[in-house]
Scaffold this active site. Structure first.
Site, PDB file in Angstrom:
ATOM      1  N   GLN A 170      30.620  26.929  17.077  1.00 16.68           N
ATOM      2  CA  GLN A 170      31.715  26.891  16.111  1.00 16.68           C
ATOM      3  C   GLN A 170      32.942  27.444  16.666  1.00 16.68           C
ATOM      4  OE1 GLN A 170      31.118  25.437  13.520  1.00 16.68           O
ATOM      5  NE2 GLN A 170      32.171  26.209  11.707  1.00 16.68           N
ATOM      6  N   GLU A 195      56.199   5.096  12.142  1.00 14.43           N
ATOM      7  CA  GLU A 195      57.248   5.364  13.218  1.00 14.43           C
ATOM      8  C   GLU A 195      56.945   5.186  14.637  1.00 14.43           C
ATOM      9  OE1 GLU A 195      60.317   6.058  12.473  1.00 14.43           O
ATOM     10  OE2 GLU A 195      59.808   5.818  10.291  1.00 14.43           O
ATOM     11  N   THR A 238      59.915  -2.101   9.302  1.00 19.12           N
ATOM     12  CA  THR A 238      58.632  -2.603   9.822  1.00 19.12           C
ATOM     13  C   THR A 238      58.345  -4.053   8.924  1.00 19.12           C
ATOM     14  OG1 THR A 238      57.702  -0.508  10.396  1.00 19.12           O
ATOM     15  CG2 THR A 238      56.275  -2.346   9.877  1.00 19.12           C
ATOM     16  N   ARG A 265      34.280  24.633  18.645  1.00 17.30           N
ATOM     17  CA  ARG A 265      34.608  23.618  18.103  1.00 17.30           C
ATOM     18  C   ARG A 265      36.162  23.778  17.408  1.00 17.30           C
ATOM     19  NH1 ARG A 265      30.653  21.028  14.207  1.00 17.30           N
ATOM     20  NH2 ARG A 265      30.721  19.185  15.593  1.00 17.30           N
ATOM     21  N   LYS A 325      71.681   2.667  22.512  1.00 13.76           N
ATOM     22  CA  LYS A 325      70.731   3.309  21.754  1.00 13.76           C
ATOM     23  C   LYS A 325      71.324   4.358  20.984  1.00 13.76           C
ATOM     24  CE  LYS A 325      66.834   2.707  24.781  1.00 13.76           C
ATOM     25  NZ  LYS A 325      67.088   1.219  25.256  1.00 13.76           N
TER      26      LYS A 325
END
Length: 642
Positions: A311, A405, A123, A314, A256
């Site tokens: 809850q 990545e 990078t 969630r 590749k």
């Protein structure tokens, strides 16, 4: 359930042995909780532990990097990295996979013995995911048989590699290869960065630390620039492509082949992300069993907050996601190992398929893990905001996976390019479909037969999701073709990119759903398959509910059916409630791994919150210098004028 997730009783026993080994060694203990350390002290502490960890690595099976290796490191380092993290995660496997025999003989002993420390520098400051536009150059000089590495502008600076700042002596550097006046694209090079005796940068090399980050601050992520820096010709990795002494370029048989290391890292990432979500879900579910709030029936005492449907709504989908991601991680690992075996014989058939699914999983899993961890933090109320919960650090560690990545949206668009090719082949009637895309060649029913969760079977839910994923892809495909008639291919792609990314997400979610249900089919013990089936159904209905608009399109679902999906979620939450704690305990996460006061296995939260807080460096003296220097004069002055 422990033995299914880890998997196997032998593996579970090994985990216990490794945990006991780590906890018995003083070298692996932190002086104080790491969250109280300065960055300099944290980097130093991690370096100390990293050397001790690798000194004592005989305690684990080094060949099992996916299992014992990562577990051993996580126990010691927690949710942080160290200067040698990429030495093992990227430097080592790249040398194994991309070196020719001569290079392997020279470099591998140095890497294994830790005579050198490496990182992976790809990078750049100006380019990340778009590898073809990297600006670092490696120009071959046939007269001296050397490559000249150069950073032609500031945006060519390598930026982010772990350990690059102050630790690494060497790096694998991705650079644009120029020879005989022609550019052959990015290639990897083995590059010495620092003198092995003084550790000073080599002449022509400028590097350093990039500064503090949202998380993972025990790692010295770095920058790197080259100024006409020369390396020998043999330092270009030459297993697949070569530059001969006269400068002739020999291309790889498959363009590749170098993607193997990338797939390897993504395979590790998917497992790691699943474990981060599992940790967050474990903390939140355990704390929700300890925390009592509200008294629905006066005089009956306060109730566990996990008893509230809100809850459960969630948290339990996060538990289901953690299981789904974990099973997908194991399947991806198996595909990677098969790929490695095939590549050793020159067989590249699996590479495109694995590259695409690993890209899609990396994107979807990292995003949904980050969102899931945040839901778990919110589910712990105010205490979830404290580092004592462990949740801020879990989030800061995991959310980086959305960008490193490969940036997530870019990854989804890579998946979309492959899917568009499949759609094109299907339209032309000459498609040879792989197992992951065979559903695109089928036509399902125009209407779903789903009625309610009690009558639904996995195949029905999968068929429904296949229909929606297929419709979204062909919708995006036809839109792309329409735009291509009036603009350039690049502009048309950009104009359709949101719809294409949606198609990729649905394709990957379908894969995750299939893997989850396939895993359950392998289980003969009903005491495991029943709660897992409830989890998988919850996962599937949650996916359908989130894509409700797509299911209603063209009347495939009715409003009544979508309401049945919602009601099915509530039914499953009620069925899962008695097993909620057991399902998260089955992840086999020790208190050392969780590093959370709220998620302690023994449930003794509140007394340990006080103990944790007392370790703050601010509490090492009763009165801080800030009082005498700033607050006391202010207060005295104010009192004098009252």
């Amino acid at each position: 359930m422990n033995t299914l997730i880890q998997p196997g009783t032998e593996n579970l026993q090994r985990r216990k042995e490794i945990l006991d080994f780590v906890e018995s060694h003083e070298e692996f203990r932190d002086p104080i909780p790491p969250e109280f350390l300065t960055r300099e002290d944290r980097v130093s502490n991690n370096a100390r532990k990293a050397v001790a960890m690798t000194d004592l690595a005989e305690a684990i099976d080094g060949s099992d990097f996916f299992g014992e290796g990562i577990y051993y490191q996580n126990l010691i380092m927690g949710r942080d990295l160290h200067g040698m993290s990429l030495h093992y995660a990227m430097f080592f496997p790249t040398i194994q996979n991309q070196s020719d025999d001569e290079q392997l003989d020279e470099w591998l002993p140095l890497v294994v013995s830790r005579a050198i420390i490496g990182t992976y520098a790809q990078t750049e400051l100006g380019h990340g995911t778009n590898l073809q536009k990297l600006e670092t150059t490696a120009t071959y000089d046939a007269a001296t048989k050397e490559f000249v590495l150069n950073s032609p502008k500031i945006t060519a600076a390598k930026w982010w590699p772990g350990g690059l700042g102050k630790t690494a002596s060497h790096a694998i550097v991705m650079a644009q290869l120029y020879t005989q006046g022609k550019c052959h694209g990015p290639h990897p090079f083995f590059v010495q960065l620092r003198d092995l005796n003084t550790h000073m940068p080599m002449k022509g090399v400028r590097l350093g630390d990039i500064g503090p980050k949202l998380g993972i601050n025990g790692s010295d992520n770095g920058f790197l620039l080259f100024d006409q820096y020369r390396i020998p010709r043999k330092n270009m990795f030459m297993r697949f492509s070569k530059v001969l002494e006269d400068g002739t370029y020999v291309a790889p048989k498959h363009s590749k082949l170098g993607f193997g290391a990338m797939v390897f890292v993504r395979s590790i990432m998917i497992k790691d992300q699943s474990m981060q979500l599992a940790a967050a879900a474990t903390i939140a579910v355990r704390y929700s069993s300890v925390r009592r709030q509200g008294e629905p029936v006066p005089g009956k005492g306060e109730v566990q907050i996990l008893d509230y449907q809100t809850q459960q709504y969630r948290l339990m989908p996060q538990v289901a996601r953690a299981y789904a991601f974990m099973f997908a991680a194991y399947q991806t690992r198996d595909l990677y190992l098969k790929l490695t075996e095939n590549l050793s014989t020159g067989n590249t058939e699996l590479l495109p398929e694995i590259h695409i699914i690993s890209s899609g999983l990396k994107s979807l899993v990292s995003w949904e893990t980050a969102q899931g961890i945040e839901q778990c933090r919110l589910g712990c109320g105010g205490h979830g905001y404290s580092h004592a919960s462990g949740l801020p650090e879990i989030y800061a560690y995991a959310v980086g996976g959305c960008t490193y990545e490969g940036e997530n949206l870019v990854m989804l668009l890579q998946v979309a390019r492959a899917l568009v090719k499949v759609a094109e082949a299907v339209k032309q009637g000459n498609a040879k479909l792989a197992a992951l895309t065979e559903y695109l060649g089928r036509r399902g029913n125009a209407k779903s037969s789903f009625s309610n969760i009690n009558n639904a079977v996995p195949r029905e839910l999968i068929h429904d999701f296949e229909h929606v994923a297929r419709e979204q892809l062909f919708k995006a495909y036809h839109l792309l073709k329409k735009h291509q008639q009036s603009m350039s291919a690049e502009d048309a792609w950009n104009r359709c990119s949101v719809e294409l990314a949606k198609a990729s997400r649905l394709h990957v979610k379908l894969y995750l759903m299939k893997v989850f249900f396939q895993k359950i089919e392998e289980i003969s013990d009903s005491t495991l398959s029943e709660p897992l089936n409830h989890l998988a159904q919850l996962y599937a209905l949650d996916l359908i509910s989130a894509a409700g608009h797509e299911f209603l399109r063209n009347g495939f679902y009715t409003d009544v059916q979508l309401d049945a999906v919602r009601d099915g979620i509530y039914v499953l939450l009620e069925k899962l409630r008695p097993n909620a704690l057991a399902l998260v305990d089955s992840f086999d996460l020790s208190d050392r791994e969780l590093h959370s006061v709220l998620g302690r296995r023994d449930g003794h939260v509140y007394e340990n919150m006080i103990k944790w807080a007392q370790q703050s460096q601010l509490n090492q003296q009763e009165v801080l210098p800030t009082f005498e220097k700033y607050f006391k004069p202010m207060m005295l002055n104010a009192r004098a004028h009252i």
